[in-house]
Motif scaffolding. Structure first.
Motif, PDB file in Angstrom:
ATOM      1  N   LYS A 153       0.819  -1.208   0.000  1.00  0.00           N
ATOM      2  CA  LYS A 153       0.000   0.000   0.000  1.00  0.00           C
ATOM      3  C   LYS A 153       0.857   1.263   0.000  1.00  0.00           C
ATOM      4  N   LYS A 154       1.876   1.249  -0.830  1.00  0.00           N
ATOM      5  CA  LYS A 154       2.762   2.422  -0.909  1.00  0.00           C
ATOM      6  C   LYS A 154       2.165   3.453  -1.850  1.00  0.00           C
ATOM      7  N   LYS A 155       2.256   4.713  -1.481  1.00  0.00           N
ATOM      8  CA  LYS A 155       1.821   5.745  -2.418  1.00  0.00           C
ATOM      9  C   LYS A 155       2.773   5.761  -3.621  1.00  0.00           C
ATOM     10  N   GLU A 166      -4.466   9.396  -1.386  1.00  0.00           N
ATOM     11  CA  GLU A 166      -3.450   9.032  -0.378  1.00  0.00           C
ATOM     12  C   GLU A 166      -2.482   7.982  -0.904  1.00  0.00           C
ATOM     13  N   LYS A 167      -2.858   7.318  -1.994  1.00  0.00           N
ATOM     14  CA  LYS A 167      -1.992   6.255  -2.529  1.00  0.00           C
ATOM     15  C   LYS A 167      -1.556   6.492  -3.971  1.00  0.00           C
ATOM     16  N   VAL A 168      -2.178   7.455  -4.622  1.00  0.00           N
ATOM     17  CA  VAL A 168      -1.910   7.639  -6.056  1.00  0.00           C
ATOM     18  C   VAL A 168      -1.639   9.107  -6.392  1.00  0.00           C
ATOM     19  N   ALA A 169      -0.540   9.344  -7.101  1.00  0.00           N
ATOM     20  CA  ALA A 169      -0.294  10.666  -7.694  1.00  0.00           C
ATOM     21  C   ALA A 169      -0.128  10.456  -9.200  1.00  0.00           C
ATOM     22  N   VAL A 170      -0.769  11.323  -9.989  1.00  0.00           N
ATOM     23  CA  VAL A 170      -0.641  11.216 -11.445  1.00  0.00           C
ATOM     24  C   VAL A 170      -0.063  12.516 -11.973  1.00  0.00           C
ATOM     25  N   ILE A 223      14.024  15.223  -9.137  1.00  0.00           N
ATOM     26  CA  ILE A 223      12.924  14.277  -8.916  1.00  0.00           C
ATOM     27  C   ILE A 223      12.644  14.128  -7.419  1.00  0.00           C
ATOM     28  N   GLU A 224      13.674  14.291  -6.618  1.00  0.00           N
ATOM     29  CA  GLU A 224      13.490  14.283  -5.160  1.00  0.00           C
ATOM     30  C   GLU A 224      12.496  15.394  -4.765  1.00  0.00           C
ATOM     31  N   LEU A 225      12.621  16.545  -5.410  1.00  0.00           N
ATOM     32  CA  LEU A 225      11.712  17.661  -5.105  1.00  0.00           C
ATOM     33  C   LEU A 225      10.286  17.387  -5.607  1.00  0.00           C
ATOM     34  N   ILE A 275       5.476  17.712  -4.618  1.00  0.00           N
ATOM     35  CA  ILE A 275       4.280  17.607  -5.470  1.00  0.00           C
ATOM     36  C   ILE A 275       3.531  16.300  -5.224  1.00  0.00           C
ATOM     37  N   TRP A 276       4.259  15.197  -5.255  1.00  0.00           N
ATOM     38  CA  TRP A 276       3.568  13.898  -5.191  1.00  0.00           C
ATOM     39  C   TRP A 276       3.422  13.377  -3.771  1.00  0.00           C
ATOM     40  N   GLU A 277       4.245  13.865  -2.879  1.00  0.00           N
ATOM     41  CA  GLU A 277       4.232  13.375  -1.494  1.00  0.00           C
ATOM     42  C   GLU A 277       4.360  11.862  -1.421  1.00  0.00           C
ATOM     43  N   ILE A 278       5.296  11.351  -2.201  1.00  0.00           N
ATOM     44  CA  ILE A 278       5.684   9.949  -2.064  1.00  0.00           C
ATOM     45  C   ILE A 278       7.036   9.999  -1.375  1.00  0.00           C
TER      46      ILE A 278
END
Ligand code: 26Q
Length: 799
Positions: A61-63, A305-309, A788-790, A795-798
């Motif tokens: 269940k990782k974002k 909470e689990k998906v960023a597009v 990409i770290e930023l 942005i994505w909060e992963i």
């Protein structure tokens, strides 16, 4: 992990694979066969890590972030994969012991060129960096049968040929996953029918159903055991709906959907096949994502909470209404909840300020092809207007709404439907805020942020430039290969004359490598003691290849007027594809080639000036050209180049940047200091001043500046043969049509700075190499791992 494999095991695996696939002994195999076998062995090695990461999404269940891009431009993958697995040297040595040169296998791989240029290459860098920082980030795109056209130069003209990159083996890195296929519906009619409890459900009539079949490619992190996934979709005709496509022509129309990558041709819009491509990849990708989220057993309203597009430029902007559709129609989520989730899931990167390049679609065409999406976009637009009409100026609403004058504005859709909008360099983001998207900024200031582009350091140093890499190892140890920030240590060595001399030797060797290629391709001898002055990028008026051409003409004219003239020998190198329908750009290519023929064959000029146009510029050619450059030409009209990324690759390889204050050039200047970059011309404020005052007068410059007149007239007075038509077109653009990109105004300063750098190169090679070293040392600031770290954090909060 693959790092545990020893030579004996590897060679056994390699030979077994050759036997299995081709029934040949290593000694009888062709380089192509050996390449295929090696790639398959690598794929076997990464399969467990790859499988674990893909299945981990649901299990742990990782974002996860999904990078939606209609282009991915990785180039070749063999060296990157070996390096990232940590088995490069072992494999190279093991193969050598068995009479195989790894380089021959590298040459046998075809470039995967499913992208036009910067935007597609950035997507590929980001895939590598996501895996390298260990973030769960998966790519979603299209598996085009033909990549960006192959360019041939015939008679000085660009000719486009199809890029049939898929060999009979297909793409060796991919795995087809028919098991994960989904259906995508286009065309037909849709109406809403009330269901239990008054919920409206869409009823579809006469739709066409497409079968979307994914092909997965492993994206291997740098020596960390992480393997992410790049999923590219192909289309098939679903067996169930075969009767919908009875004729061969019907079937061919379906196959066309994933057949070719559209060349960056912002002027030719409205092609329905492109719209179908966009919807096809967005729908297939999102259906899969939502399905896998559903398997986690969490409430659909918490999908954010689990998906960023991520929407890479506007091409995948239909992700916004498509996610709304899936949540509401397939999972019964109500509009307001679906909207909250969609905004939280989606984010968008803008890559251009050129207004003609902002994507729009005719609403009628849109309705015909994706009727349900059209309904949802209509409702998003209606609600947006209803909400903001009472709060902000009417003209602000008018400029920001999605549907206006019968057109659908894709950037507006992406901004309204997401929580983040970013530009790709500081100046670019400022311009979005102050100008292009300023009305959006008044409504949603919190959505705006900058993420300056980066480049994957491994490919653009270790792989492209092994000689420089070995020198750096000797100077500061090998730590920089893992942590690019260690390059900074090179700054301590700038007064070490022995180091500077070694740097010079490395550069010369790389120039020789390129000279050998030019000799092979064009039969021309390039003097490696000359300045290698390089401009490689897509051909565009705003990138101003023509300004470079004008400078060459000036030097040529000077030499013809005075053969005794002291001139630092110079080789001008161009690589550029023009969009097939971009007339002006194609004329510039013809002129470069005719100018090259003129200059290179003039005995009076000799070795003082050479001009080469290297055909079919692509990632592999970039890896050959960039390490050989002394001068990096980044000369766009200030304010027009969103960022640029080749500028970063050049500095990493020790070229000095000759640049306008545009895009990331500004940040390069900040990184190296103004003594170590050559800046010329108008800045963005000067450009905008002209726009505001409408006071630019190219004709006046032409009339009053005899040198400029002489250069511009060379396009039409027969100085350059065989460009009668193209020369007049260019002359008109510069004089009659008031020089839209301010070449004439910037010309004098450009020439002056060119002369200064030539003097430095001729008189003080040591200072030159000192500046080169400072550039290499500070290129660490432009690693896409950090970029990409930023994205991941902000942005994505992963992660
Ligand atoms: C447009 C219409 C129809 C079909 C295709 C297109 C199309 C395709 C590709 C329009 C634009 C592109 C690509 C744009 C691009 O590469 N932009 C560059 O993105 C880089 C990464 O952010 C930046 O560094 C460059 O400054 C920017 O020009």
């Amino acid at each position: 992990m693959a790092t545990d494999i020893n030579k004996a095991q590897f060679i056994k695996d390699f030979k077994d694979q050759l036997y299995e696939d081709f029934m040949v002994k290593n000694s009888d195999a062709t380089a192509e066969e050996q390449f295929v076998a090696l790639a398959k062995v690598i794929k076997n090695y990464v399969r467990p890590d790859w499988f674990r990461q893909k299945n981990g999404i649901v299990a742990d269940k990782k974002k996860t972030a999904y990078y939606f891009s209609i282009e991915f431009l990785p180039g070749k993958m063999l060296q990157t994969n070996l390096l990232n697995l940590g088995i490069y040297r072992m494999v190279e040595a093991a193969l050598a012991e068995n009479g195989v040169a790894l380089n021959d296998l590298v040459a046998a791989e075809r470039d995967m060129a499913l992208g036009n240029g910067g935007l597609g290459r950035l997507a590929a860098c980001f895939m590598d960096s996501l895996a390298t920082i260990g973030a769960p980030g998966f790519g979603n795109g299209i598996r085009y049968k033909y990549g960006l056209f192959k360019q041939k130069i015939v008679n000085g003209y660009q000719v486009e040929l199809p890029d049939a990159w898929l060999s009979s083996e297909g793409n060796v890195w991919e795995t087809k996953k028919p098991h994960s296929a989904v259906d995508v519906k286009i065309y037909g009619n849709v109406y809403l029918e009330p269901h239990d409890g008054g919920v409206l459900k869409p009823v579809y009539e006469n739709v066409k159903t497409l079968h979307a079949v994914p092909y997965d490619m492993p994206q291997i992190g740098f020596q960390n055991g992480v393997v992410n996934n790049l999923r590219l979709w192909d289309v098939e005709i679903p067996e169930k709906y075969e009767l919908d496509y009875p004729t061969l022509a019907d079937r061919r129309r379906v196959e066309d959907i994933t057949s070719v990558l559209y060349p960056d041709d912002s002027s030719r819009e409205g092609q329905s096949l492109r719209l179908i491509q966009e919807y096809f990849m967005v729908s297939a990708g999102l259906q899969t994502i939502v399905k896998s989220y559903a398997k986690m057993g969490l409430p659909m309203t918490a999908i954010q909470e689990k998906v960023a597009v991520h929407i890479n430029d506007t091409h995948p902007a239909m992700a916004v209404p498509e996610l709304m559709r899936i949540l509401m129609d397939d999972y019964g989520v109500k509009w307001s909840d679906a909207w909250t989730s969609t905004i939280a899931v989606m984010s968008y990167t803008n890559h251009t300020v050129l207004s003609e390049a902002l994507e729009k679609w005719d609403a009628a065409l849109f309705k015909e092809i994706v009727p349900r999406i059209h309904q949802i976009v209509g409702e998003i637009d209606r609600q947006f207007v209803a909400k903001w009409a009472s709060k902000v100026d009417a003209c602000v609403v008018d400029n920001t709404r999605i549907i206006r004058n019968g057109q659908i504005h894709m950037a507006n859709l992406a901004i309204i439907g997401g929580h983040s909008v970013n530009g790709v360099a500081k100046l670019h983001t400022e311009l979005l805020i102050e100008d292009v998207l300023k009305d959006f900024y008044t409504i949603f200031p919190e959505k705006f942020n900058n993420k300056t582009n980066g480049i994957v350091p491994r490919r653009w140093s270790q792989i492209a430039n092994p000689k420089l890499s070995n020198l750096i190892d000797d100077l500061i140890g090998k730590g920089w290969r893992r942590d690019i920030h260690e390059l900074k240590k090179l700054e301590n060595l700038t007064s070490d004359t022995a180091v500077l001399a070694q740097l010079d030797l490395v550069k010369t060797a790389n120039k020789q490598r390129l000279a050998d290629y030019a000799k092979k391709m064009l039969g021309i001898e390039l003097p490696v003691n000359a300045i290698f002055d390089v401009q490689v990028k897509r051909l565009h008026a705003y990138k101003r290849q023509l300004l470079n051409v004008m400078h060459i003409i000036k030097l040529y004219q000077d030499l013809k007027a005075n053969s005794e003239l002291e001139l630092t020998p110079r080789v001008f190198i161009f690589g550029a594809k023009a969009a097939p329908g971009y007339h002006f750009a194609k004329s510039v290519i013809k002129i470069i080639n005719e100018l090259a023929a003129l200059v290179n064959n003039d005995a009076e000029i000799g070795d003082k000036l050479k001009v080469v146009f290297l055909e079919n510029y692509n990632v592999s050619l970039a890896e050959l050209i960039i390490p050989a450059a002394d001068v990096s030409e980044q000369i766009s009209t200030a304010g027009k180049e969103a960022s640029g990324t080749s500028n970063m690759k050049f500095m990493m390889n020790g070229a000095l940047t000759l640049a306008t204050l545009d895009g990331a050039n500004i940040e390069i200047k900040d990184a190296v200091g103004e003594d170590n970059i050559i800046i010329f011309g108008m800045d963005k404020n000067a450009v905008y001043d002209h726009y505001q005052k409408h006071d630019y007068n190219a004709r006046a410059i032409y009339d009053n500046n005899p040198e400029i007149k002489r250069v511009v007239d060379a396009f039409v007075d027969g100085t350059i043969p065989n460009i009668h038509y193209e020369g007049h077109e260019i002359w008109d653009a510069l004089v009659s049509y008031n020089d839209e990109y301010f070449l004439l105004e910037d010309f004098d300063d450009y020439v002056k700075k060119q002369a200064e750098l030539a003097t430095l190169y001729a008189n003080d090679k040591q200072t030159w190499q000192q500046k080169a070293l400072i550039n290499i040392a500070n290129s660490e600031r432009f690693s896409s791992d950090d970029t990409i770290e930023l994205y991941a954090k902000e942005i994505w909060e992963i992660n």
